[in-house]
Design a protein around this motif. Structure first.
Motif, PDB file in Angstrom:
ATOM      1  N   ARG A  36       1.032  -1.052  -0.053  1.00 54.89           N
ATOM      2  CA  ARG A  36      -0.131  -0.222   0.192  1.00 54.89           C
ATOM      3  C   ARG A  36       0.842   1.176   0.061  1.00 54.89           C
ATOM      4  O   ARG A  36       2.330   1.339   0.269  1.00 54.89           O
ATOM      5  CB  ARG A  36      -1.327   0.286   0.848  1.00 54.89           C
ATOM      6  N   VAL A  37       0.518   2.504  -0.515  1.00 52.49           N
ATOM      7  CA  VAL A  37       1.069   4.104  -0.283  1.00 52.49           C
ATOM      8  C   VAL A  37       1.956   3.886   1.136  1.00 52.49           C
ATOM      9  O   VAL A  37       2.756   3.823   0.739  1.00 52.49           O
ATOM     10  CB  VAL A  37      -0.395   4.738  -0.726  1.00 52.49           C
ATOM     11  N   GLU A  38       1.060   3.394   2.434  1.00 56.68           N
ATOM     12  CA  GLU A  38       1.625   3.685   3.132  1.00 56.68           C
ATOM     13  C   GLU A  38       3.462   2.831   3.482  1.00 56.68           C
ATOM     14  O   GLU A  38       4.215   3.639   4.001  1.00 56.68           O
ATOM     15  CB  GLU A  38       0.758   3.949   4.888  1.00 56.68           C
ATOM     16  N   GLU A  39       3.214   2.118   3.217  1.00 55.71           N
ATOM     17  CA  GLU A  39       4.252   1.011   3.350  1.00 55.71           C
ATOM     18  C   GLU A  39       5.156   1.226   2.264  1.00 55.71           C
ATOM     19  O   GLU A  39       6.039   1.462   3.144  1.00 55.71           O
ATOM     20  CB  GLU A  39       3.564  -0.412   2.666  1.00 55.71           C
ATOM     21  N   VAL A  40       5.042   1.968   1.007  1.00 55.84           N
ATOM     22  CA  VAL A  40       6.113   2.458   0.390  1.00 55.84           C
ATOM     23  C   VAL A  40       6.954   3.358   1.086  1.00 55.84           C
ATOM     24  O   VAL A  40       7.470   3.024   1.357  1.00 55.84           O
ATOM     25  CB  VAL A  40       5.153   2.492  -1.432  1.00 55.84           C
ATOM     26  N   ALA A  41       5.440   4.755   1.419  1.00 58.93           N
ATOM     27  CA  ALA A  41       6.419   6.190   2.456  1.00 58.93           C
ATOM     28  C   ALA A  41       7.727   5.085   3.779  1.00 58.93           C
ATOM     29  O   ALA A  41       8.436   6.511   2.853  1.00 58.93           O
ATOM     30  CB  ALA A  41       5.086   6.542   2.431  1.00 58.93           C
ATOM     31  N   GLU A  42       7.229   4.632   3.792  1.00 56.73           N
ATOM     32  CA  GLU A  42       7.577   3.946   5.294  1.00 56.73           C
ATOM     33  C   GLU A  42       8.669   3.613   4.454  1.00 56.73           C
ATOM     34  O   GLU A  42      10.390   3.914   5.161  1.00 56.73           O
ATOM     35  CB  GLU A  42       7.103   3.213   6.126  1.00 56.73           C
ATOM     36  N   ALA A  43       9.032   2.592   3.299  1.00 57.45           N
ATOM     37  CA  ALA A  43      10.047   2.174   3.015  1.00 57.45           C
ATOM     38  C   ALA A  43      11.236   3.181   2.127  1.00 57.45           C
ATOM     39  O   ALA A  43      12.308   2.765   2.330  1.00 57.45           O
ATOM     40  CB  ALA A  43      10.275   0.388   2.081  1.00 57.45           C
ATOM     41  N   ALA A  44      10.760   3.928   1.543  1.00 58.96           N
ATOM     42  CA  ALA A  44      11.123   5.074   0.932  1.00 58.96           C
ATOM     43  C   ALA A  44      12.035   5.881   1.808  1.00 58.96           C
ATOM     44  O   ALA A  44      12.300   5.861   1.572  1.00 58.96           O
ATOM     45  CB  ALA A  44      10.791   4.975  -0.095  1.00 58.96           C
ATOM     46  N   GLY A  45      11.060   5.836   3.781  1.00 61.46           N
ATOM     47  CA  GLY A  45      12.031   7.365   4.253  1.00 61.46           C
ATOM     48  C   GLY A  45      11.031   8.696   4.067  1.00 61.46           C
ATOM     49  O   GLY A  45      12.002   9.590   4.633  1.00 61.46           O
ATOM     50  N   ILE A  46       9.878   8.527   2.948  1.00 59.29           N
ATOM     51  CA  ILE A  46       9.556   9.213   2.463  1.00 59.29           C
ATOM     52  C   ILE A  46       7.474   9.569   3.543  1.00 59.29           C
ATOM     53  O   ILE A  46       7.463   8.464   4.058  1.00 59.29           O
ATOM     54  CB  ILE A  46       9.091   9.517   1.597  1.00 59.29           C
ATOM     55  N   SER A  47       7.622  11.022   4.117  1.00 57.64           N
ATOM     56  CA  SER A  47       5.757  10.475   4.922  1.00 57.64           C
ATOM     57  C   SER A  47       5.390  10.531   4.042  1.00 57.64           C
ATOM     58  O   SER A  47       5.100  10.239   2.594  1.00 57.64           O
ATOM     59  CB  SER A  47       5.884  12.388   5.408  1.00 57.64           C
ATOM     60  N   ARG A  48       4.552   9.169   4.382  1.00 60.62           N
ATOM     61  CA  ARG A  48       2.864   9.100   4.187  1.00 60.62           C
ATOM     62  C   ARG A  48       1.870  10.362   3.143  1.00 60.62           C
ATOM     63  O   ARG A  48       1.949  10.464   2.118  1.00 60.62           O
ATOM     64  CB  ARG A  48       1.276   9.013   4.989  1.00 60.62           C
ATOM     65  N   THR A  49       1.945  11.754   3.524  1.00 61.54           N
ATOM     66  CA  THR A  49       1.771  12.876   3.415  1.00 61.54           C
ATOM     67  C   THR A  49       1.755  13.107   2.146  1.00 61.54           C
ATOM     68  O   THR A  49       1.463  13.891   1.206  1.00 61.54           O
ATOM     69  CB  THR A  49       1.438  14.159   4.041  1.00 61.54           C
ATOM     70  N   THR A  50       3.189  12.929   1.735  1.00 59.71           N
ATOM     71  CA  THR A  50       3.900  13.080   0.700  1.00 59.71           C
ATOM     72  C   THR A  50       3.627  12.058  -0.161  1.00 59.71           C
ATOM     73  O   THR A  50       3.615  12.282  -1.379  1.00 59.71           O
ATOM     74  CB  THR A  50       5.335  12.944   0.528  1.00 59.71           C
ATOM     75  N   ALA A  51       3.687  11.096   0.035  1.00 54.66           N
ATOM     76  CA  ALA A  51       3.603  10.034  -0.697  1.00 54.66           C
ATOM     77  C   ALA A  51       1.949   9.911  -1.693  1.00 54.66           C
ATOM     78  O   ALA A  51       2.287   9.229  -3.250  1.00 54.66           O
ATOM     79  CB  ALA A  51       3.637   8.779   0.010  1.00 54.66           C
ATOM     80  N   TYR A  52       1.219  10.936  -0.727  1.00 60.70           N
ATOM     81  CA  TYR A  52      -0.233  10.617  -1.536  1.00 60.70           C
ATOM     82  C   TYR A  52       0.311  11.406  -2.073  1.00 60.70           C
ATOM     83  O   TYR A  52      -1.261  12.040  -3.198  1.00 60.70           O
ATOM     84  CB  TYR A  52      -1.444  10.662  -0.152  1.00 60.70           C
ATOM     85  N   ARG A  53       0.748  12.358  -2.298  1.00 62.15           N
ATOM     86  CA  ARG A  53       0.832  13.834  -3.424  1.00 62.15           C
ATOM     87  C   ARG A  53       0.802  13.162  -4.336  1.00 62.15           C
ATOM     88  O   ARG A  53       0.935  13.470  -5.594  1.00 62.15           O
ATOM     89  CB  ARG A  53       2.100  15.017  -2.830  1.00 62.15           C
TER      90      ARG A  53
END
Length: 199
Positions: A36-53
């Motif tokens: 899911r987007v939030e799992e990818v954000a965590e793996a990439a070291g990027i905030s969830r908010t940014t990932a969802y942008r």
């Protein structure tokens, strides 16, 4: 993500962030996940908010991570005139693409079994158009609908769905799967020359 967001201000940094998210997605997919987007954000070291942008949904994210080709034709240049050679060239290319990107293909297949937007790559039907082109010499005898049905049969024989069954249920090794899929397509061609597909 909207094209406008990526193209407005600090475009290089935004492109790097997007690339990081896609790379993390592919790594998780290769490990056997459908992230899911939030799992990818965590793996990439990027905030969830940014990932969802960048990716508003899991489907958008997986579609971006899916290896694509814009090729409208995969026949060699010049294309062979013999029908079996034309079909073998397309089948070989497509089977190879599926094998190379099997983890991503499996992730898209899992997602496609649920509620998925129609535009996801697994459903775009590029391979069908490639097979239709390969089958051009049969157009006079089979007609457009017959050619289309034959292309569908070939796509079914060498796609990820069949590959998964042959690997996971039948227990074949990857090279065996590819060889059997190619044989299936060849057999379909030979049979269609004497018995046209139902329309």
């Amino acid at each position: 993500m909207s094209t406008g967001y990526l193209e407005s201000g600090r475009t290089r940094q935004k492109q790097r962030t997007r690339d990081q998210l896609i790379a993390a997605t592919r790594e998780l997919i290769t490990a056997g996940d459908t992230p899911r987007v939030e799992e990818v954000a965590e793996a990439a070291g990027i905030s969830r908010t940014t990932a969802y942008r960048y990716f508003a949904s899991q489907a958008e994210l997986l579609a971006a991570a899916y290896p694509e080709t814009a090729a409208t034709s995969v026949l060699p240049d010049p294309p062979p005139s013999a029908l079996d050679e034309r079909v073998a060239a397309v089948a070989g290319f497509f089977i190879g693409r599926v094998q190379e990107a099997e983890p991503q293909q499996r992730a898209m297949l899992r997602l496609s079994l649920g509620e998925v937007p129609h535009e996801l790559p697994l459903r775009q039907g590029r391979a069908i158009a490639w097979f239709v082109e390969a089958l051009a010499p049969t157009a006079d005898s089979l007609g457009d609908e017959g050619v289309h049905q034959l292309a569908l049969a070939m796509r079914a024989a060498c796609g990820i769905e069949t590959r998964v069954w042959l690997s996971d249920v039948a227990g074949l090794a990857p090279a065996q799967v590819s060889a059997l899929q190619q044989w299936m397509v060849d057999a379909i061609v030979k049979h269609a020359l004497t018995t046209p597909p139902p329309t």
